[in-house]
Scaffold this motif. Structure first.
Motif, PDB file in Angstrom:
ATOM      1  N   HIS A  30       2.814  10.450  10.526  1.00  0.00           N
ATOM      2  CA  HIS A  30       1.733  10.553   9.527  1.00  0.00           C
ATOM      3  C   HIS A  30       0.705  11.555   9.935  1.00  0.00           C
TER       4      HIS A  30
ATOM      5  N   ALA B 170       2.443   1.865  -3.376  1.00  0.00           N
ATOM      6  CA  ALA B 170       1.467   2.445  -4.306  1.00  0.00           C
ATOM      7  C   ALA B 170       1.221   3.920  -3.991  1.00  0.00           C
ATOM      8  N   GLU B 171       1.139   4.232  -2.704  1.00  0.00           N
ATOM      9  CA  GLU B 171       0.883   5.609  -2.274  1.00  0.00           C
ATOM     10  C   GLU B 171       1.979   6.563  -2.722  1.00  0.00           C
ATOM     11  N   ILE B 172       3.224   6.127  -2.619  1.00  0.00           N
ATOM     12  CA  ILE B 172       4.336   7.012  -2.988  1.00  0.00           C
ATOM     13  C   ILE B 172       4.828   6.760  -4.414  1.00  0.00           C
ATOM     14  N   GLU B 173       4.134   5.862  -5.108  1.00  0.00           N
ATOM     15  CA  GLU B 173       4.441   5.543  -6.500  1.00  0.00           C
ATOM     16  C   GLU B 173       5.876   5.060  -6.683  1.00  0.00           C
TER      17      GLU B 173
ATOM     18  N   ALA C 222       0.831  -1.212   0.000  1.00  0.00           N
ATOM     19  CA  ALA C 222       0.000   0.000   0.000  1.00  0.00           C
ATOM     20  C   ALA C 222       0.862   1.257   0.000  1.00  0.00           C
ATOM     21  N   ARG C 223       1.918   1.248   0.807  1.00  0.00           N
ATOM     22  CA  ARG C 223       2.803   2.424   0.873  1.00  0.00           C
ATOM     23  C   ARG C 223       3.530   2.632  -0.457  1.00  0.00           C
TER      24      ARG C 223
END
Length: 55
Positions: free
Chosen positions: A55, A34-37, A31-32
């Protein structure tokens, strides 16, 4: 035979590492990433930094 030193984690090595992690940690890393690409291999490399960020 001497092992070749790599500066970056390979995608295949990242998959091996992910396969050995508890499901909740694996899901959080994916997930992380994907979040930061970032590619998952790069996210695994910088994972210790994630734990120090607020966060």
């Amino acid at each position: 035979m001497q092992a070749k030193l790599q500066e970056q984690l390979s995608p295949a090595d990242a998959e091996v590492i992910l396969g050995r992690l508890p499901e909740r940690i694996k899901a959080a890393l994916i997930a992380r990433a994907a979040e930061i690409e970032y590619p998952i291999a790069a996210a695994i490399e910088v994972a210790p930094v994630f734990s120090t960020q607020k966060h």
